[in-house]
Write a protein that holds these residues in place. Structure first.
Motif, PDB file in Angstrom:
ATOM      1  N   PRO A  35       0.814  -1.217   0.000  1.00 38.51           N
ATOM      2  CA  PRO A  35       0.000   0.000   0.000  1.00 38.51           C
ATOM      3  C   PRO A  35       0.854   1.277   0.000  1.00 38.51           C
ATOM      4  O   PRO A  35       0.368   2.347  -0.341  1.00 38.51           O
ATOM      5  N   GLU A  36       2.135   1.148   0.351  1.00 36.41           N
ATOM      6  CA  GLU A  36       3.066   2.287   0.363  1.00 36.41           C
ATOM      7  C   GLU A  36       3.752   2.486  -0.989  1.00 36.41           C
ATOM      8  O   GLU A  36       4.638   3.334  -1.125  1.00 36.41           O
ATOM      9  N   LEU A  37       3.359   1.729  -1.995  1.00 31.91           N
ATOM     10  CA  LEU A  37       4.031   1.723  -3.291  1.00 31.91           C
ATOM     11  C   LEU A  37       4.180   3.125  -3.891  1.00 31.91           C
ATOM     12  O   LEU A  37       3.227   3.904  -3.916  1.00 31.91           O
ATOM     13  N   ALA A  38       5.385   3.409  -4.376  1.00 27.08           N
ATOM     14  CA  ALA A  38       5.679   4.651  -5.106  1.00 27.08           C
ATOM     15  C   ALA A  38       6.355   4.259  -6.414  1.00 27.08           C
ATOM     16  O   ALA A  38       7.316   3.491  -6.424  1.00 27.08           O
ATOM     17  N   ILE A  39       5.825   4.793  -7.529  1.00 26.28           N
ATOM     18  CA  ILE A  39       6.302   4.417  -8.859  1.00 26.28           C
ATOM     19  C   ILE A  39       6.632   5.665  -9.667  1.00 26.28           C
ATOM     20  O   ILE A  39       5.911   6.654  -9.611  1.00 26.28           O
ATOM     21  N   ARG A  40       7.712   5.572 -10.454  1.00 28.02           N
ATOM     22  CA  ARG A  40       8.057   6.611 -11.432  1.00 28.02           C
ATOM     23  C   ARG A  40       8.405   5.928 -12.740  1.00 28.02           C
ATOM     24  O   ARG A  40       9.267   5.049 -12.783  1.00 28.02           O
ATOM     25  N   TRP A  41       7.706   6.312 -13.798  1.00 28.66           N
ATOM     26  CA  TRP A  41       7.996   5.830 -15.148  1.00 28.66           C
ATOM     27  C   TRP A  41       8.424   7.017 -15.987  1.00 28.66           C
ATOM     28  O   TRP A  41       7.859   8.110 -15.879  1.00 28.66           O
ATOM     29  N   THR A  42       9.419   6.808 -16.860  1.00 29.79           N
ATOM     30  CA  THR A  42       9.895   7.872 -17.737  1.00 29.79           C
ATOM     31  C   THR A  42       9.839   7.426 -19.188  1.00 29.79           C
ATOM     32  O   THR A  42       9.785   6.243 -19.485  1.00 29.79           O
ATOM     33  N   GLY A  43       9.856   8.433 -20.057  1.00 30.64           N
ATOM     34  CA  GLY A  43       9.988   8.205 -21.485  1.00 30.64           C
ATOM     35  C   GLY A  43       8.702   7.818 -22.150  1.00 30.64           C
ATOM     36  O   GLY A  43       7.720   7.540 -21.503  1.00 30.64           O
ATOM     37  N   PRO A  44       8.708   7.857 -23.463  1.00 28.77           N
ATOM     38  CA  PRO A  44       9.848   8.337 -24.257  1.00 28.77           C
ATOM     39  C   PRO A  44      10.006   9.858 -24.147  1.00 28.77           C
ATOM     40  O   PRO A  44       9.088  10.538 -23.702  1.00 28.77           O
ATOM     41  N   GLY A  45      11.144  10.323 -24.531  1.00 29.52           N
ATOM     42  CA  GLY A  45      11.415  11.756 -24.430  1.00 29.52           C
ATOM     43  C   GLY A  45      11.542  12.175 -22.982  1.00 29.52           C
ATOM     44  O   GLY A  45      12.180  11.511 -22.192  1.00 29.52           O
ATOM     45  N   THR A  46      10.890  13.286 -22.644  1.00 32.26           N
ATOM     46  CA  THR A  46      11.007  13.830 -21.295  1.00 32.26           C
ATOM     47  C   THR A  46       9.780  13.554 -20.436  1.00 32.26           C
ATOM     48  O   THR A  46       9.663  14.085 -19.339  1.00 32.26           O
ATOM     49  N   ALA A  47       8.858  12.722 -20.923  1.00 31.76           N
ATOM     50  CA  ALA A  47       7.650  12.419 -20.162  1.00 31.76           C
ATOM     51  C   ALA A  47       7.989  11.658 -18.884  1.00 31.76           C
ATOM     52  O   ALA A  47       8.784  10.724 -18.895  1.00 31.76           O
ATOM     53  N   VAL A  48       7.376  12.074 -17.763  1.00 33.65           N
ATOM     54  CA  VAL A  48       7.563  11.417 -16.474  1.00 33.65           C
ATOM     55  C   VAL A  48       6.193  11.250 -15.830  1.00 33.65           C
ATOM     56  O   VAL A  48       5.390  12.190 -15.821  1.00 33.65           O
ATOM     57  N   SER A  49       5.934  10.057 -15.310  1.00 36.00           N
ATOM     58  CA  SER A  49       4.673   9.782 -14.621  1.00 36.00           C
ATOM     59  C   SER A  49       4.977   9.202 -13.246  1.00 36.00           C
ATOM     60  O   SER A  49       5.796   8.300 -13.120  1.00 36.00           O
ATOM     61  N   ASP A  50       4.290   9.727 -12.241  1.00 42.10           N
ATOM     62  CA  ASP A  50       4.407   9.220 -10.877  1.00 42.10           C
ATOM     63  C   ASP A  50       3.037   8.747 -10.413  1.00 42.10           C
ATOM     64  O   ASP A  50       2.031   9.408 -10.689  1.00 42.10           O
ATOM     65  N   TRP A  51       3.004   7.620  -9.725  1.00 40.01           N
ATOM     66  CA  TRP A  51       1.756   7.164  -9.139  1.00 40.01           C
ATOM     67  C   TRP A  51       2.037   6.211  -7.993  1.00 40.01           C
ATOM     68  O   TRP A  51       3.177   5.890  -7.704  1.00 40.01           O
ATOM     69  N   GLY A  52       0.965   5.764  -7.350  1.00 35.37           N
ATOM     70  CA  GLY A  52       1.100   4.899  -6.182  1.00 35.37           C
ATOM     71  C   GLY A  52       0.238   3.659  -6.284  1.00 35.37           C
ATOM     72  O   GLY A  52      -0.134   3.219  -7.374  1.00 35.37           O
ATOM     73  N   TYR A  53      -0.089   3.127  -5.133  1.00 35.96           N
ATOM     74  CA  TYR A  53      -0.790   1.847  -5.018  1.00 35.96           C
ATOM     75  C   TYR A  53      -2.150   1.848  -5.717  1.00 35.96           C
ATOM     76  O   TYR A  53      -2.434   0.943  -6.512  1.00 35.96           O
ATOM     77  N   GLU A  54      -2.988   2.822  -5.439  1.00 33.61           N
ATOM     78  CA  GLU A  54      -4.345   2.829  -6.012  1.00 33.61           C
ATOM     79  C   GLU A  54      -4.304   2.901  -7.537  1.00 33.61           C
ATOM     80  O   GLU A  54      -5.013   2.177  -8.218  1.00 33.61           O
ATOM     81  N   GLU A  55      -3.465   3.778  -8.074  1.00 29.01           N
ATOM     82  CA  GLU A  55      -3.342   3.894  -9.524  1.00 29.01           C
ATOM     83  C   GLU A  55      -2.760   2.618 -10.134  1.00 29.01           C
ATOM     84  O   GLU A  55      -3.145   2.206 -11.224  1.00 29.01           O
ATOM     85  N   SER A  56      -1.848   1.984  -9.412  1.00 27.58           N
ATOM     86  CA  SER A  56      -1.234   0.759  -9.906  1.00 27.58           C
ATOM     87  C   SER A  56      -2.258  -0.378  -9.975  1.00 27.58           C
ATOM     88  O   SER A  56      -2.253  -1.167 -10.924  1.00 27.58           O
ATOM     89  N   LYS A  57      -3.127  -0.472  -8.983  1.00 26.17           N
ATOM     90  CA  LYS A  57      -4.178  -1.497  -9.008  1.00 26.17           C
ATOM     91  C   LYS A  57      -5.041  -1.333 -10.256  1.00 26.17           C
ATOM     92  O   LYS A  57      -5.320  -2.314 -10.961  1.00 26.17           O
ATOM     93  N   ILE A  58      -5.429  -0.114 -10.548  1.00 26.02           N
ATOM     94  CA  ILE A  58      -6.247   0.161 -11.738  1.00 26.02           C
ATOM     95  C   ILE A  58      -5.444  -0.148 -13.009  1.00 26.02           C
ATOM     96  O   ILE A  58      -5.953  -0.755 -13.946  1.00 26.02           O
TER      97      ILE A  58
END
Length: 141
Positions: A35-58
């Protein structure tokens, strides 16, 4: 837990983790997330996305629904696994993907941190993912 015992226990878990990922069962995958999950995805280019547990479940549920009937398969190319402390391990790996028997133009570098919780439970607590242009990807492994 000594480093060698921690790593042996994690290696067993990590094999099961890869199997669960490839089973396309969102409920099983979500059970491996903290439930404490923290995620960062990058690319392509300069795009960066951050999300956590609830977004990851979806996200897992949506991804598996999208791939249903297309025989998805993720291939893990393990780079390095190391203890981070007495209860946590960091795994680094390349991930490639195929659907309907065809390799997709997807290459991702993952750095994931897992925590040992209880006797048998490992949970993903952090993830960093970097997208690689498949035309430029060179693997030494």
């Amino acid at each position: 837990m000594a480093n060698s015992t921690l790593l042996q226990d994690f290696e067993t878990f990590f094999s099961k983790y890869q199997e669960v990922w490839n089973e396309c069962n969102a409920e099983k995958m979500i059970k491996l997330l903290s439930p404490e999950l923290a995620i960062r995805w990058t690319g392509p280019g300069t795009a960066v996305s951050d999300w956590g547990y609830e977004e990851s479940k979806i996200g897992w549920a949506q991804a598996y629904e999208q791939y249903k009937g297309h025989k998805p398969k993720w291939h893990f190319n393990q780079l390095h696994i190391t203890p981070a402390n007495d209860k946590e391990v960091i795994a680094m790996f390349w991930l490639t993907f195929e659907m309907d028997g065809k390799v997709a133009d997807v290459v991702k570098l993952f750095v994931q941190r897992f925590r040992k919780e209880g006797n048998d439970d490992w949970k993903l607590i952090r993830e960093y993912c970097e997208s690689i242009d498949p035309d430029h990807f060179v693997s030494n492994h």
